[in-house]
Design a protein around this motif. Structure first.
Motif, PDB file in Angstrom:
ATOM      1  N   TYR A  93      38.451  45.461  38.732  1.00  0.00           N
ATOM      2  CA  TYR A  93      38.958  44.222  39.339  1.00  0.00           C
ATOM      3  C   TYR A  93      40.194  43.783  38.553  1.00  0.00           C
ATOM      4  CZ  TYR A  93      38.995  39.433  41.100  1.00  0.00           C
ATOM      5  OH  TYR A  93      39.370  38.237  41.678  1.00  0.00           O
TER       6      TYR A  93
ATOM      7  N   ASP B   3      31.646  32.554  38.027  1.00  0.00           N
ATOM      8  CA  ASP B   3      32.006  31.755  39.198  1.00  0.00           C
ATOM      9  C   ASP B   3      32.605  32.601  40.312  1.00  0.00           C
ATOM     10  OD1 ASP B   3      31.178  29.384  37.971  1.00  0.00           O
ATOM     11  OD2 ASP B   3      33.102  29.237  36.893  1.00  0.00           O
ATOM     12  N   ASN B   4      33.303  33.721  39.968  1.00  0.00           N
ATOM     13  CA  ASN B   4      33.927  34.536  41.024  1.00  0.00           C
ATOM     14  C   ASN B   4      33.229  35.862  41.252  1.00  0.00           C
ATOM     15  OD1 ASN B   4      34.603  36.039  38.822  1.00  0.00           O
ATOM     16  ND2 ASN B   4      36.834  35.839  39.044  1.00  0.00           N
TER      17      ASN B   4
ATOM     18  N   GLN C 175      32.398  36.492  44.968  1.00  0.00           N
ATOM     19  CA  GLN C 175      33.466  36.981  45.844  1.00  0.00           C
ATOM     20  C   GLN C 175      33.766  38.453  45.572  1.00  0.00           C
ATOM     21  OE1 GLN C 175      33.662  34.154  44.123  1.00  0.00           O
ATOM     22  NE2 GLN C 175      33.594  32.607  45.792  1.00  0.00           N
TER      23      GLN C 175
END
Length: 471
Positions: free
Chosen positions: A50, A57-58, A61
Protein backbone atom coordinates in the motif's frame (compact mmCIF):
# COMPACT_ATOMS: atom_id res chain seq x y z
CA UNK A 1 -10.47 -65.76 29.81
CA UNK A 2 -13.39 -65.05 27.49
CA UNK A 3 -14.12 -61.94 29.52
CA UNK A 4 -10.47 -60.85 29.16
CA UNK A 5 -10.58 -61.35 25.39
CA UNK A 6 -13.88 -59.52 25.08
CA UNK A 7 -12.69 -56.66 27.29
CA UNK A 8 -9.49 -56.38 25.25
CA UNK A 9 -11.48 -56.21 22.01
CA UNK A 10 -13.80 -53.51 23.36
CA UNK A 11 -10.89 -51.46 24.73
CA UNK A 12 -9.01 -51.73 21.41
CA UNK A 13 -12.08 -50.51 19.52
CA UNK A 14 -12.54 -47.61 21.95
CA UNK A 15 -8.86 -46.64 21.74
CA UNK A 16 -8.90 -46.88 17.93
CA UNK A 17 -12.03 -44.73 17.70
CA UNK A 18 -10.57 -42.13 20.06
CA UNK A 19 -7.23 -42.08 18.22
CA UNK A 20 -8.99 -41.75 14.85
CA UNK A 21 -11.02 -38.79 16.13
CA UNK A 22 -7.89 -37.13 17.52
CA UNK A 23 -6.07 -37.64 14.23
CA UNK A 24 -9.04 -36.20 12.34
CA UNK A 25 -9.04 -33.14 14.60
CA UNK A 26 -5.30 -32.59 14.14
CA UNK A 27 -5.69 -33.04 10.39
CA UNK A 28 -8.31 -30.26 10.19
CA UNK A 29 -6.30 -28.04 12.51
CA UNK A 30 -3.27 -28.44 10.24
CA UNK A 31 -5.36 -27.52 7.21
CA UNK A 32 -6.71 -24.45 8.99
CA UNK A 33 -3.18 -23.46 10.05
CA UNK A 34 -1.89 -23.65 6.48
CA UNK A 35 -4.84 -21.63 5.18
CA UNK A 36 -4.35 -19.13 8.00
CA UNK A 37 -0.69 -18.65 7.09
CA UNK A 38 -1.61 -18.14 3.43
CA UNK A 39 -4.33 -15.58 4.25
CA UNK A 40 -2.09 -13.64 6.64
CA UNK A 41 0.72 -13.66 4.07
CA UNK A 42 -1.65 -12.24 1.42
CA UNK A 43 -2.87 -9.54 3.80
CA UNK A 44 0.71 -8.68 4.85
CA UNK A 45 1.68 -8.35 1.19
CA UNK A 46 -1.36 -6.16 0.50
CA UNK A 47 -0.52 -3.85 3.40
CA UNK A 48 3.21 -3.74 2.54
CA UNK A 49 2.47 -2.69 -1.06
CA UNK A 50 0.00 0.00 0.00
CA UNK A 51 1.52 3.33 -1.08
CA UNK A 52 0.44 5.24 2.02
CA UNK A 53 0.67 4.62 5.73
CA UNK A 54 -1.54 1.87 7.10
CA UNK A 55 -3.43 2.66 10.30
CA UNK A 56 -6.24 1.05 12.21
CA UNK A 57 -8.52 3.76 10.82
CA UNK A 58 -7.89 3.07 7.09
CA UNK A 59 -7.27 -0.67 7.19
CA UNK A 60 -10.99 -1.16 6.44
CA UNK A 61 -10.71 0.74 3.10
CA UNK A 62 -7.48 -1.11 2.19
CA UNK A 63 -8.92 -4.60 2.76
CA UNK A 64 -12.46 -3.98 1.52
CA UNK A 65 -11.62 -4.33 -2.17
CA UNK A 66 -9.31 -7.35 -1.81
CA UNK A 67 -10.89 -9.44 0.95
CA UNK A 68 -13.21 -11.38 -1.38
CA UNK A 69 -10.31 -12.19 -3.73
CA UNK A 70 -8.19 -13.52 -0.88
CA UNK A 71 -11.19 -15.55 0.37
CA UNK A 72 -11.78 -17.11 -3.07
CA UNK A 73 -8.12 -18.00 -3.55
CA UNK A 74 -7.90 -19.80 -0.19
CA UNK A 75 -11.50 -21.11 -0.27
CA UNK A 76 -12.04 -19.81 3.24
CA UNK A 77 -14.39 -17.23 4.72
CA UNK A 78 -12.74 -14.21 6.33
CA UNK A 79 -14.18 -11.97 9.03
CA UNK A 80 -12.44 -8.74 10.07
CA UNK A 81 -13.11 -7.18 13.49
CA UNK A 82 -11.88 -3.91 14.87
CA UNK A 83 -9.74 -3.99 18.00
CA UNK A 84 -12.84 -3.70 20.20
CA UNK A 85 -14.39 -6.85 18.68
CA UNK A 86 -16.99 -5.31 16.33
CA UNK A 87 -17.44 -6.77 12.82
CA UNK A 88 -15.91 -4.61 10.07
CA UNK A 89 -15.84 -6.96 7.05
CA UNK A 90 -17.19 -10.45 6.38
CA UNK A 91 -17.24 -12.73 3.35
CA UNK A 92 -19.91 -14.98 4.94
CA UNK A 93 -23.44 -14.79 3.57
CA UNK A 94 -24.93 -15.59 6.99
CA UNK A 95 -24.29 -13.58 10.09
CA UNK A 96 -20.98 -14.41 11.83
CA UNK A 97 -21.09 -16.73 14.80
CA UNK A 98 -19.81 -13.85 16.97
CA UNK A 99 -21.24 -10.47 15.86
CA UNK A 100 -19.23 -9.04 18.75
CA UNK A 101 -16.23 -10.96 20.04
CA UNK A 102 -16.65 -12.32 23.61
CA UNK A 103 -14.38 -10.92 26.28
CA UNK A 104 -12.53 -14.23 26.76
CA UNK A 105 -11.38 -14.15 23.10
CA UNK A 106 -10.22 -10.54 23.41
CA UNK A 107 -8.35 -11.39 26.64
CA UNK A 108 -6.63 -14.38 25.04
CA UNK A 109 -5.61 -12.28 22.03
CA UNK A 110 -4.22 -9.57 24.28
CA UNK A 111 -2.19 -12.16 26.18
CA UNK A 112 -1.13 -14.65 23.49
CA UNK A 113 -1.91 -12.73 20.23
CA UNK A 114 -3.91 -15.71 18.94
CA UNK A 115 -6.92 -17.81 19.85
CA UNK A 116 -8.24 -21.12 18.45
CA UNK A 117 -11.63 -22.67 19.15
CA UNK A 118 -13.39 -25.91 18.26
CA UNK A 119 -17.16 -26.01 18.47
CA UNK A 120 -19.68 -28.82 18.17
CA UNK A 121 -21.88 -28.52 15.12
CA UNK A 122 -25.58 -29.29 15.07
CA UNK A 123 -24.83 -31.72 12.24
CA UNK A 124 -22.90 -34.71 13.67
CA UNK A 125 -21.14 -35.15 10.29
CA UNK A 126 -19.62 -31.65 10.40
CA UNK A 127 -17.00 -29.97 12.60
CA UNK A 128 -16.37 -26.28 13.20
CA UNK A 129 -12.94 -24.73 13.83
CA UNK A 130 -11.93 -21.08 13.99
CA UNK A 131 -8.74 -19.07 14.51
CA UNK A 132 -8.29 -15.47 15.65
CA UNK A 133 -5.19 -13.35 14.99
CA UNK A 134 -4.13 -9.70 14.85
CA UNK A 135 -3.52 -7.92 11.57
CA UNK A 136 -0.43 -5.92 12.50
CA UNK A 137 2.51 -3.91 11.37
CA UNK A 138 5.40 -6.19 12.28
CA UNK A 139 8.03 -3.48 12.04
CA UNK A 140 6.28 -1.10 14.41
CA UNK A 141 4.44 -3.73 16.50
CA UNK A 142 1.10 -2.01 15.93
CA UNK A 143 -2.19 -3.96 15.76
CA UNK A 144 -4.63 -2.77 13.09
CA UNK A 145 -7.54 -5.22 13.37
CA UNK A 146 -8.55 -8.77 14.31
CA UNK A 147 -8.98 -11.47 11.66
CA UNK A 148 -11.22 -14.49 12.21
CA UNK A 149 -10.98 -17.52 9.90
CA UNK A 150 -13.95 -19.92 10.38
CA UNK A 151 -13.42 -23.40 8.98
CA UNK A 152 -16.26 -25.92 8.69
CA UNK A 153 -15.61 -29.47 7.51
CA UNK A 154 -17.60 -32.44 6.30
CA UNK A 155 -16.47 -35.62 8.07
CA UNK A 156 -18.67 -38.10 6.19
CA UNK A 157 -15.84 -39.65 4.21
CA UNK A 158 -13.51 -39.78 7.19
CA UNK A 159 -16.21 -41.42 9.29
CA UNK A 160 -16.85 -43.97 6.54
CA UNK A 161 -13.14 -44.83 6.61
CA UNK A 162 -13.29 -45.12 10.40
CA UNK A 163 -16.32 -47.42 10.27
CA UNK A 164 -14.58 -49.57 7.65
CA UNK A 165 -11.50 -49.85 9.85
CA UNK A 166 -13.60 -50.57 12.96
CA UNK A 167 -15.52 -53.23 11.05
CA UNK A 168 -12.27 -54.93 10.04
CA UNK A 169 -11.08 -54.84 13.64
CA UNK A 170 -14.43 -56.20 14.81
CA UNK A 171 -14.29 -59.17 12.42
CA UNK A 172 -10.70 -59.93 13.46
CA UNK A 173 -11.55 -59.74 17.16
CA UNK A 174 -14.66 -61.87 16.68
CA UNK A 175 -12.55 -64.57 15.02
CA UNK A 176 -10.01 -64.38 17.88
CA UNK A 177 -12.82 -64.52 20.44
CA UNK A 178 -14.41 -67.61 18.88
CA UNK A 179 -11.07 -69.36 18.50
CA UNK A 180 -10.11 -68.46 22.08
CA UNK A 181 -13.48 -69.67 23.39
CA UNK A 182 -13.04 -73.05 21.70
CA UNK A 183 -9.50 -73.45 23.06
CA UNK A 184 -10.56 -72.34 26.52
CA UNK A 185 -13.48 -74.78 26.52
CA UNK A 186 -11.28 -77.72 25.54
CA UNK A 187 -8.57 -76.93 28.08
CA UNK A 188 -10.94 -76.06 30.93
CA UNK A 189 -13.10 -79.15 30.36
CA UNK A 190 -10.05 -81.39 30.47
CA UNK A 191 -8.78 -79.63 33.61
CA UNK A 192 -12.22 -79.68 35.23
CA UNK A 193 -12.57 -83.43 34.69
CA UNK A 194 -9.24 -84.00 36.44
CA UNK A 195 -10.09 -81.62 39.27
CA UNK A 196 -13.55 -83.16 39.66
CA UNK A 197 -12.03 -86.60 40.10
CA UNK A 198 -9.50 -85.15 42.52
CA UNK A 199 -12.29 -83.39 44.47
CA UNK A 200 -14.25 -86.65 44.79
CA UNK A 201 -11.25 -88.29 46.40
CA UNK A 202 -10.83 -85.37 48.80
CA UNK A 203 -14.50 -85.66 49.83
CA UNK A 204 -13.90 -89.32 50.66
CA UNK A 205 -10.92 -88.46 52.88
CA UNK A 206 -11.55 -88.98 56.58
CA UNK A 207 -9.44 -88.12 59.58
CA UNK A 208 -9.60 -91.60 61.07
CA UNK A 209 -9.57 -93.96 58.13
CA UNK A 210 -7.24 -95.92 55.90
CA UNK A 211 -7.18 -93.39 53.01
CA UNK A 212 -5.72 -94.60 49.72
CA UNK A 213 -3.25 -92.32 47.86
CA UNK A 214 -4.07 -91.11 44.34
CA UNK A 215 -2.09 -92.60 41.46
CA UNK A 216 -1.26 -89.88 38.89
CA UNK A 217 1.64 -90.16 36.44
CA UNK A 218 1.57 -86.83 34.56
CA UNK A 219 3.94 -84.06 35.61
CA UNK A 220 1.63 -81.03 35.43
CA UNK A 221 -0.23 -78.65 37.77
CA UNK A 222 -2.65 -81.40 38.81
CA UNK A 223 0.32 -83.62 39.60
CA UNK A 224 1.57 -81.06 42.12
CA UNK A 225 -1.81 -81.14 43.88
CA UNK A 226 -1.85 -84.97 43.88
CA UNK A 227 1.64 -85.17 45.38
CA UNK A 228 0.65 -82.67 48.09
CA UNK A 229 -2.52 -84.69 48.79
CA UNK A 230 -0.60 -87.97 49.12
CA UNK A 231 1.89 -86.34 51.50
CA UNK A 232 -1.03 -84.95 53.49
CA UNK A 233 -2.48 -88.46 53.89
CA UNK A 234 0.74 -89.69 55.49
CA UNK A 235 0.84 -86.77 57.93
CA UNK A 236 -2.89 -87.06 58.56
CA UNK A 237 -2.56 -90.65 59.66
CA UNK A 238 0.26 -89.82 62.07
CA UNK A 239 -1.49 -86.76 63.48
CA UNK A 240 -4.88 -88.48 63.82
CA UNK A 241 -3.30 -91.10 66.09
CA UNK A 242 -1.65 -88.38 68.17
CA UNK A 243 -4.86 -86.34 68.22
CA UNK A 244 -6.93 -89.24 69.48
CA UNK A 245 -4.56 -89.75 72.41
CA UNK A 246 -4.42 -86.02 73.20
CA UNK A 247 -8.21 -85.74 73.07
CA UNK A 248 -8.62 -88.61 75.51
CA UNK A 249 -6.25 -86.93 77.97
CA UNK A 250 -7.74 -83.47 77.42
CA UNK A 251 -11.26 -84.74 78.00
CA UNK A 252 -10.36 -85.92 81.50
CA UNK A 253 -8.37 -82.74 82.22
CA UNK A 254 -11.27 -80.55 81.06
CA UNK A 255 -13.74 -82.55 83.10
CA UNK A 256 -11.57 -82.15 86.21
CA UNK A 257 -11.13 -78.40 85.57
CA UNK A 258 -14.86 -77.91 85.20
CA UNK A 259 -15.65 -79.79 88.38
CA UNK A 260 -13.00 -77.83 90.30
CA UNK A 261 -14.22 -74.51 88.91
CA UNK A 262 -17.88 -75.10 89.63
CA UNK A 263 -17.27 -76.42 93.14
CA UNK A 264 -14.79 -73.63 93.93
CA UNK A 265 -17.27 -70.87 93.05
CA UNK A 266 -19.54 -71.46 96.08
CA UNK A 267 -16.79 -72.80 98.37
CA UNK A 268 -14.66 -69.64 98.25
CA UNK A 269 -17.44 -67.25 99.36
CA UNK A 270 -18.57 -69.81 101.97
CA UNK A 271 -15.09 -69.81 103.46
CA UNK A 272 -14.98 -66.02 103.49
CA UNK A 273 -18.46 -65.91 105.05
CA UNK A 274 -17.49 -68.28 107.88
CA UNK A 275 -14.22 -66.40 108.52
CA UNK A 276 -16.08 -63.10 108.66
CA UNK A 277 -18.68 -64.60 111.01
CA UNK A 278 -16.01 -66.00 113.31
CA UNK A 279 -14.15 -62.67 113.47
CA UNK A 280 -17.32 -60.79 114.37
CA UNK A 281 -18.73 -63.47 116.70
CA UNK A 282 -19.87 -62.12 120.02
CA UNK A 283 -21.96 -64.31 122.33
CA UNK A 284 -23.51 -61.25 123.88
CA UNK A 285 -24.49 -59.66 120.58
CA UNK A 286 -28.18 -58.79 120.58
CA UNK A 287 -28.61 -59.73 116.92
CA UNK A 288 -26.55 -62.91 117.18
CA UNK A 289 -29.50 -65.14 116.41
CA UNK A 290 -30.54 -63.04 113.43
CA UNK A 291 -26.97 -62.91 112.09
CA UNK A 292 -26.54 -66.65 112.64
CA UNK A 293 -29.78 -67.38 110.83
CA UNK A 294 -28.85 -65.13 107.93
CA UNK A 295 -25.40 -66.67 107.68
CA UNK A 296 -26.90 -70.14 107.90
CA UNK A 297 -29.40 -69.36 105.15
CA UNK A 298 -26.67 -68.05 102.87
CA UNK A 299 -24.45 -71.05 103.61
CA UNK A 300 -27.36 -73.41 102.99
CA UNK A 301 -28.01 -71.66 99.70
CA UNK A 302 -24.38 -72.18 98.66
CA UNK A 303 -24.44 -75.79 99.88
CA UNK A 304 -27.52 -76.39 97.80
CA UNK A 305 -25.63 -74.96 94.83
CA UNK A 306 -22.72 -77.35 95.46
CA UNK A 307 -25.14 -80.25 95.80
CA UNK A 308 -26.86 -79.40 92.52
CA UNK A 309 -23.48 -79.09 90.77
CA UNK A 310 -22.35 -82.43 92.15
CA UNK A 311 -25.56 -84.05 90.94
CA UNK A 312 -25.13 -82.47 87.54
CA UNK A 313 -21.50 -83.52 87.07
CA UNK A 314 -22.38 -87.02 88.14
CA UNK A 315 -24.35 -87.07 84.93
CA UNK A 316 -21.20 -86.10 82.95
CA UNK A 317 -20.93 -82.36 83.65
CA UNK A 318 -24.49 -81.43 82.79
CA UNK A 319 -26.00 -78.28 84.25
CA UNK A 320 -28.69 -78.82 86.90
CA UNK A 321 -32.12 -79.05 85.39
CA UNK A 322 -34.19 -75.91 85.68
CA UNK A 323 -36.41 -75.71 88.72
CA UNK A 324 -38.32 -72.49 88.08
CA UNK A 325 -40.29 -71.04 90.97
CA UNK A 326 -41.66 -67.66 91.94
CA UNK A 327 -38.72 -65.87 93.57
CA UNK A 328 -37.95 -62.38 94.78
CA UNK A 329 -34.98 -61.49 92.58
CA UNK A 330 -33.96 -58.54 94.76
CA UNK A 331 -33.79 -60.74 97.86
CA UNK A 332 -31.89 -63.55 96.10
CA UNK A 333 -29.33 -61.14 94.64
CA UNK A 334 -28.95 -59.41 98.01
CA UNK A 335 -28.29 -62.75 99.74
CA UNK A 336 -25.78 -63.68 97.04
CA UNK A 337 -23.87 -60.40 97.39
CA UNK A 338 -23.46 -60.82 101.16
CA UNK A 339 -20.78 -63.43 100.63
CA UNK A 340 -18.57 -60.73 99.13
CA UNK A 341 -17.05 -57.65 100.71
CA UNK A 342 -20.19 -55.58 101.16
CA UNK A 343 -18.33 -52.32 101.77
CA UNK A 344 -17.06 -52.40 98.17
CA UNK A 345 -20.46 -53.27 96.62
CA UNK A 346 -23.32 -50.92 95.86
CA UNK A 347 -26.67 -52.61 95.31
CA UNK A 348 -29.60 -50.61 93.93
CA UNK A 349 -33.03 -51.55 92.63
CA UNK A 350 -36.02 -49.77 91.08
CA UNK A 351 -38.53 -51.92 92.93
CA UNK A 352 -37.92 -53.70 96.24
CA UNK A 353 -40.16 -56.58 95.26
CA UNK A 354 -39.55 -58.01 91.77
CA UNK A 355 -41.29 -61.38 91.74
CA UNK A 356 -40.71 -63.57 88.69
CA UNK A 357 -40.44 -67.19 87.61
CA UNK A 358 -36.77 -68.18 87.74
CA UNK A 359 -34.43 -70.82 89.08
CA UNK A 360 -32.90 -69.47 92.29
CA UNK A 361 -29.72 -71.52 91.87
CA UNK A 362 -29.28 -70.26 88.30
CA UNK A 363 -29.63 -66.62 89.40
CA UNK A 364 -27.13 -67.23 92.18
CA UNK A 365 -24.62 -68.68 89.72
CA UNK A 366 -25.05 -65.77 87.31
CA UNK A 367 -24.45 -63.08 89.92
CA UNK A 368 -21.67 -64.98 91.70
CA UNK A 369 -19.68 -65.58 88.51
CA UNK A 370 -19.85 -62.02 87.23
CA UNK A 371 -19.25 -60.30 90.58
CA UNK A 372 -16.35 -62.61 91.34
CA UNK A 373 -14.82 -61.83 87.93
CA UNK A 374 -15.35 -58.11 88.60
CA UNK A 375 -13.35 -58.22 91.84
CA UNK A 376 -10.61 -60.28 90.17
CA UNK A 377 -10.35 -57.70 87.34
CA UNK A 378 -9.61 -54.81 89.76
CA UNK A 379 -5.87 -54.12 90.18
CA UNK A 380 -4.46 -54.52 93.73
CA UNK A 381 -3.47 -50.83 93.93
CA UNK A 382 -7.06 -49.64 93.28
CA UNK A 383 -9.95 -49.43 95.76
CA UNK A 384 -12.58 -51.91 94.50
CA UNK A 385 -15.95 -50.52 93.44
CA UNK A 386 -18.63 -52.88 92.16
CA UNK A 387 -22.18 -51.68 91.57
CA UNK A 388 -25.12 -54.02 91.01
CA UNK A 389 -28.48 -52.71 89.85
CA UNK A 390 -31.76 -54.46 89.04
CA UNK A 391 -34.46 -52.59 87.15
CA UNK A 392 -37.87 -53.60 85.79
CA UNK A 393 -38.87 -51.86 82.56
CA UNK A 394 -41.26 -52.79 79.71
CA UNK A 395 -41.71 -56.41 80.86
CA UNK A 396 -37.93 -56.86 80.91
CA UNK A 397 -35.65 -57.24 83.91
CA UNK A 398 -32.34 -55.43 83.52
CA UNK A 399 -29.45 -56.47 85.77
CA UNK A 400 -26.26 -54.42 85.43
CA UNK A 401 -22.98 -55.24 87.15
CA UNK A 402 -20.25 -52.63 86.79
CA UNK A 403 -16.69 -52.51 88.14
CA UNK A 404 -13.71 -50.17 88.06
CA UNK A 405 -11.26 -52.84 86.93
CA UNK A 406 -8.69 -52.96 84.17
CA UNK A 407 -11.31 -53.51 81.46
CA UNK A 408 -11.30 -55.88 78.50
CA UNK A 409 -8.94 -55.32 75.57
CA UNK A 410 -10.19 -55.11 72.00
CA UNK A 411 -8.57 -58.46 71.17
CA UNK A 412 -10.38 -60.20 74.05
CA UNK A 413 -13.86 -58.74 73.48
CA UNK A 414 -14.79 -61.19 70.72
CA UNK A 415 -13.59 -64.17 72.82
CA UNK A 416 -15.00 -63.32 76.24
CA UNK A 417 -18.05 -65.65 76.09
CA UNK A 418 -16.28 -68.56 74.38
CA UNK A 419 -15.76 -71.74 76.44
CA UNK A 420 -12.26 -72.29 77.82
CA UNK A 421 -11.22 -68.68 77.13
CA UNK A 422 -9.80 -66.93 80.19
CA UNK A 423 -7.46 -64.05 80.95
CA UNK A 424 -6.55 -65.53 84.34
CA UNK A 425 -3.72 -68.00 84.81
CA UNK A 426 -5.81 -70.22 87.09
CA UNK A 427 -9.23 -69.96 85.46
CA UNK A 428 -10.82 -72.65 83.32
CA UNK A 429 -12.77 -70.21 81.17
CA UNK A 430 -16.23 -71.77 81.50
CA UNK A 431 -17.81 -69.31 83.94
CA UNK A 432 -19.03 -66.62 81.52
CA UNK A 433 -19.90 -69.14 78.82
CA UNK A 434 -22.07 -70.96 81.37
CA UNK A 435 -23.70 -67.63 82.39
CA UNK A 436 -24.43 -66.81 78.76
CA UNK A 437 -26.01 -70.23 78.19
CA UNK A 438 -28.27 -69.87 81.28
CA UNK A 439 -29.44 -66.42 80.19
CA UNK A 440 -30.11 -67.55 76.62
CA UNK A 441 -32.07 -70.56 77.93
CA UNK A 442 -34.46 -67.97 79.45
CA UNK A 443 -34.62 -66.12 76.07
CA UNK A 444 -32.53 -63.37 77.60
CA UNK A 445 -29.44 -61.55 76.43
CA UNK A 446 -26.13 -60.54 77.99
CA UNK A 447 -23.93 -57.77 76.62
CA UNK A 448 -21.06 -55.71 77.98
CA UNK A 449 -19.37 -52.35 77.66
CA UNK A 450 -15.70 -52.10 78.53
CA UNK A 451 -12.93 -49.51 78.37
CA UNK A 452 -9.35 -50.40 79.12
CA UNK A 453 -8.14 -49.24 82.55
CA UNK A 454 -11.61 -47.77 83.32
CA UNK A 455 -13.80 -50.80 83.95
CA UNK A 456 -16.47 -53.10 82.55
CA UNK A 457 -20.25 -53.13 82.73
CA UNK A 458 -22.29 -56.29 82.05
CA UNK A 459 -25.95 -55.78 81.07
CA UNK A 460 -28.31 -58.74 81.51
CA UNK A 461 -31.81 -58.66 80.00
CA UNK A 462 -34.35 -61.27 81.13
CA UNK A 463 -38.04 -61.57 80.24
CA UNK A 464 -40.28 -60.73 83.20
CA UNK A 465 -43.14 -63.06 84.07
CA UNK A 466 -45.22 -63.09 87.25
CA UNK A 467 -47.22 -66.17 86.32
CA UNK A 468 -46.48 -69.71 87.43
CA UNK A 469 -45.39 -71.98 84.63
CA UNK A 470 -44.77 -75.71 84.46
CA UNK A 471 -41.23 -76.49 83.33
Amino acid sequence: MIAVLLTTAILMLIITNRHFNEQTGRYHEDILKRKENAVLASIDYLLDTYPGKVTKDNVYQILEGKILEISDINKLNIIIYDLRGNVMLSTQIEEPRHPVLPQNILDSLAKNEYYNETLDSKDENRSYYASYNYIKDVSEFENFAIINLPYETNDVFLQEDMFTLMGSYGVAFLFILLLGAIMIYVVSKNTFNKLSSFADRIKETQVISNNRPIQYEKNDEIGILVDAYNEMLIKLKEQSEMLAEVERQETWREFARQVAHEIKNPLTPMKLMIQSYMRKFDSEDEVLVERTNRTSNILMQQIETIESIANAFSDFAKMPSRQDEMIDMVQVIQNTLEIFSIKHITFTFSNPNIQTMFDKQYLNRIVTNIVKNSFQAIPPNRTPKVSVDINLKDDMIFITIEDNGKGISEEEKSQIFKPRFTTKSSGSGIGLSMVKKIIEDYNGKITFESFEDLGTKFIIQLPYTNEHKTI
